[in-house]
Design an enzyme around this catalytic site. Structure first.
Site, short mmCIF file in Angstrom:
data_model
loop_
_atom_site.label_atom_id
_atom_site.label_comp_id
_atom_site.label_asym_id
_atom_site.label_seq_id
_atom_site.Cartn_x
_atom_site.Cartn_y
_atom_site.Cartn_z
NE ARG A 137 -0.69 -0.57 4.90
CZ ARG A 137 -1.32 -0.68 6.05
NH1 ARG A 137 -2.62 -0.49 6.12
NH2 ARG A 137 -0.67 -0.98 7.15
CG ASN A 155 -4.77 4.01 6.36
OD1 ASN A 155 -5.68 4.17 7.18
ND2 ASN A 155 -3.73 3.24 6.60
CD GLU A 156 -1.38 4.62 9.99
OE1 GLU A 156 -0.55 3.94 9.36
OE2 GLU A 156 -1.67 4.43 11.18
CD GLU A 167 -5.90 2.45 11.76
OE1 GLU A 167 -4.86 1.87 12.15
OE2 GLU A 167 -6.12 2.72 10.58
CD1 TRP A 188 1.93 -3.05 13.16
CD2 TRP A 188 3.57 -2.11 14.33
NE1 TRP A 188 1.35 -2.12 14.01
CE2 TRP A 188 2.34 -1.52 14.73
CE3 TRP A 188 4.74 -1.66 14.95
CZ2 TRP A 188 2.24 -0.52 15.70
CZ3 TRP A 188 4.64 -0.66 15.92
CH2 TRP A 188 3.41 -0.11 16.28
CD GLU A 204 -2.06 -4.78 8.42
OE1 GLU A 204 -3.04 -4.60 7.67
OE2 GLU A 204 -1.63 -3.91 9.18
CG HIS A 240 -2.82 -6.09 13.88
ND1 HIS A 240 -3.77 -5.59 14.74
CD2 HIS A 240 -1.86 -5.13 13.79
CE1 HIS A 240 -3.40 -4.38 15.14
NE2 HIS A 240 -2.24 -4.08 14.58
C1 GLA Z 1 -1.97 1.20 10.72
C2 GLA Z 1 -2.90 1.11 9.54
C3 GLA Z 1 -3.86 -0.04 9.64
C4 GLA Z 1 -3.17 -1.27 10.15
C5 GLA Z 1 -2.54 -0.97 11.48
C6 GLA Z 1 -1.88 -2.17 12.12
O1 GLA Z 1 -2.45 1.98 11.72
O2 GLA Z 1 -3.62 2.30 9.33
O3 GLA Z 1 -4.39 -0.26 8.35
O4 GLA Z 1 -2.19 -1.65 9.25
O5 GLA Z 1 -1.55 0.00 11.30
O6 GLA Z 1 -1.31 -1.86 13.36
#
Ligand code: GLA
Length: 703
Positions: free
Chosen positions: A148, A186-187, A339, A347, A387, A390
């Site tokens: 991604r 995202n982020e 989140e 990770w 993931e 997780h």
């Molecule tokens: C980030 C991403 C999520 C996921 C989490 C896992 O925050 O935004 O999509 O990958 O990490 O900790």
């Protein structure tokens, strides 16, 4: 009591010119005029939810998921941020029927929906057909498809394709009653950039707009050094590895600009079609991540949200509290945790699980610092994908994991306590100044590997939070007038405009404290042709004669009217010039240069005071300094004494204050109430609050 509202205010592009306008604009950019936009009209003031991925599961399963959420008092899902290939399976062919049904089903179960724009994961058909949309790494290699954040924010083609999907989503869901808001991307794609000709040309154009003439750029970057002089904009490279500090800082500003522009395209589309009731946010990664200037990029958002992960080990309330307060300080308002960690991540080197009770304590800790929503990532793990390991709330079999019950209990508590928090936010008497540009500048030329800008910020935060029990962490350009004490632990870049802003604060009665390495550089990351702290030397009545990186593990004793202790890592030799400048600490025997010289100087200025602390003090001495600074500035605790290991936070508003008390120690603790209050959550015995390890109490104090 200082009540401070403000918006982020550093312009990455034209800092000094835009300075005032930006502060003024920040409040008006929010289309939603709800005073606490994180508390959604018609919904609970505190919400809890999860990241849910209906596209990964058969539709027949969705109702089971949503019923389970409803039974657990979860009332928010964030969806679609990685669902581009399901929403647009081939170019220009959109499939939204499944999403319509998922949103309606969520509504049936009283679960509000946040839609993520899916631009962090462009589909395979897209990157295959338009390879120019894929980022090029600094080593010249194009990234391959399948992870991604592979799209390039400086690719015109990529922007066009992003517009396509976001416009379709905004048209379709902009008026949906169960869609409460939007998350951009995202982020922020970890602020990754493409190192290709298209990006380079855009950077060069950006520089042209900023500097107007190549001579001006050459002058500010001192390009006569190492024969770097540029005759033409097209000669300027993208910095890779170490480079000219002026070029490096401008590249970071350009990264911020490029991501802000990418975000703005999506914001404009959403605003074109959506009800103003729907918020727009972005999910940041906390204070640890400094890939771009968060003050600049958060400005157009309705509110900010962030993704709060402990990673390995356990929740450190000081480090995590600092991150919460720094994220709240981006816009000076409450925020969401878009989140957070459901026990463990996947990770880290060691992905241990948080202790029983710790996830609940972490959620309330966030609320105490200003969060109005906490979402777990994620609801249930996809059966395949990167993931798989997780933490989740459901197991691969679709039934609850042991943590589920704790989350459900916390969500129920959120529902029960929510009305106490309605209309409240965090206000503080003390501000710490956080500046991304100074942090970059120091980190690029650390001078000693031991210097830790964030660590120093955290030392002051920990010491001051213990005293004040509420701290704001804000941009140095934020309005400071409401604070009794403002501490800037490493404000390396103090251009003249900023110096005037800081001086006005002290002049009007505030206490300004500068830490080591302050006031060394201008906005071009060039050394000021003055000694530190540059434009503030005259007002401080003192200056830095010389700075010294101290040898590893060799500290220097410091003592004076403030107290005594050790300084390590970094020591600045001060010299006073004004008669009324007080020396609060002097160095003991060290390298000869420092011996007997001032380490800390303070001087009354206008109605206030400026103090300069030129060394990294040990923990005990930092606490002593924090006590002195707080006393001198009239800072008081918002609650009152609590035992070590208990953190108290306060939210204020609508004629009440609400306290969140959490016991992070390993023993049971008793907390005496300063005066009678309503106990919303927690147990009371003989008038004291009883807190087990990870125990939480919520106290309502109607004024
Ligand atoms: C980030 C991403 C999520 C996921 C989490 C896992 O925050 O935004 O999509 O990958 O990490 O900790």
């Amino acid at each position: 009591m200082a009540l401070v509202k403000f918006g982020g205010s550093v312009s990455a592009i034209l800092i000094s010119i835009l300075f005032t306008t930006l502060i003024m604009q920040s409040a008006s950019n929010t289309p939603n005029d709800n005073p606490i936009p994180t508390q959604l009209p018609g919904r609970n003031a505190l919400l809890m939810g999860a990241a849910w991925y209906p596209e990964q599961w058969p539709e027949s399963r969705w109702e089971t998921d949503l019923s389970l959420m409803e039974s657990a008092h979860l009332n928010v899902v964030r969806i679609t941020e990685f669902a581009w290939s399901t929403m647009e399976p081939s170019e220009g062919h959109y499939e939204f029927g499944w999403l319509d049904r998922a949103i309606r089903l969520a509504e049936k179960h009283h679960v509000a929906v946040v839609l993520g724009t899916p631009t962090a994961t462009p589909p395979a058909w897209l990157t295959q057909k338009y390879p120019e949309t894929l980022r090029v790494e600094p080593n010249g290699q194009r990234v391959t498809h399948g992870n991604r954040a592979h799209g390039s924010v400086t690719s015109k083609k990529y922007e066009e394709l992003c517009r396509g999907i976001v416009e379709q989503m905004a048209r379709r869901y902009g008026h949906d009653p169960n869609v409460v808001g939007w998350q951009f991307d995202n982020e922020y794609g970890y602020a990754l950039m493409s190192y290709n000709d298209e990006a380079r040309a855009e950077f060069q154009n950006w520089l042209k707009t900023r500097y107007k003439t190549i001579e001006s750029l050459n002058q500010h970057w001192t390009t006569a050094y190492w024969s770097e002089v540029y005759d033409d904009w097209s000669e300027i490279p993208i910095p890779v590895g170490g480079h000219n500090p002026g070029l490096m800082l401008d590249w970071k500003r350009f990264v911020t600009y490029a991501w802000t522009a990418h975000q703005q395209v999506q914001i404009d589309l959403i605003r074109q079609y959506a009800d103003t009731r729907q918020f727009i946010t972005g999910n940041f990664m906390g204070l640890g991540f400094d890939g771009l200037d968060h003050y600049t990029i958060s400005r157009p958002l309705t509110f900010i949200s962030w993704d709060n992960y402990v990673g390995s080990g356990h929740l450190d309330p000081v480090a995590n509290g600092l991150s919460h307060d720094a994220m709240r300080g981006l816009l000076g308002q409450n925020y969401w945790l878009m989140e957070t960690q459901p026990g463990a991540v996947n990770w880290h080197a060691i992905n241990n699980f948080l202790n029983k009770g710790e996830v609940r304590a972490m959620a309330w800790h966030a609320v105490g610092h200003g969060a109005d929503d906490v979402n777990y990532w994620q609801w249930r793990s996809a059966l395949n994908g990167q993931e798989e390991m997780h933490g989740t709330l459901l197991g691969p079999d679709g039934t609850p994991v042991p943590l589920f019950e704790e989350v459900a209990q916390t969500a129920k508590e959120f529902s029960d306590a929510q009305s106490a928090f309605r209309g409240t936010t965090v206000t503080s008497q003390v501000a710490l100044l956080n500046d991304y540009e100074s942090r970059w500048a120091i980190d690029w030329q650390k001078h000693t590997s031991q210097y830790n800008t964030l660590g120093l910020l955290q030392n002051y935060y920990g010491a001051l939070h213990r005293i004040a029990q509420s701290i704001d962490v804000v941009s140095p350009y934020a309005p400071l007038g409401g604070y009794k004490l403002v501490v800037a632990p490493s404000l390396n870049l103090i251009p003249e405009t900023l110096a005037n802003h800081l001086l006005a604060y002290a002049q009007n009665g505030g206490h300004l404290v500068l830490g080591p390495r302050s006031g060394m550089k201008d906005e071009y990351n060039a050394l000021l042709p003055q000694r530190q702290p540059g434009y503030l030397v005259e007002s401080l009545g003192s200056r830095v004669e010389q700075y010294y990186a101290l040898e590893k593990d060799k500290s220097v004793h410091v003592s004076g009217p403030l107290g005594s202790g050790e300084a390590s890592v970094w020591a600045e030799q001060l010299k006073t010039s004004a008669q009324d400048a007080e020396v609060l600490l002097r160095y003991g025997q060290s390298n000869g240069w420092l011996d007997g010289q001032p380490a800390v100087a303070s001087r009354a200025y206008g109605k206030g005071r400026i103090t300069y602390i030129g060394a990294v003090l040990d923990e005990k001495l930092t606490k002593i300094a924090a006590d002195w600074l707080s006393q001198k500035s009239g800072v008081t605790a918002v609650f009152g004494p609590v035992p070590d290991g208990v953190e108290v936070n306060r939210r204020v508003g609508s004629g009440k204050q609400v306290f969140v008390l959490i016991n992070f120690s390993s023993q049971r603790q008793n907390v005496a109430l300063p005066h009678p209050m309503t106990v919303i959550l927690g147990s009371v015995q003989n008038g004291d609050i009883q807190l087990d390890t990870y125990g939480v109490a919520i106290l309502l104090d109607q004024k």
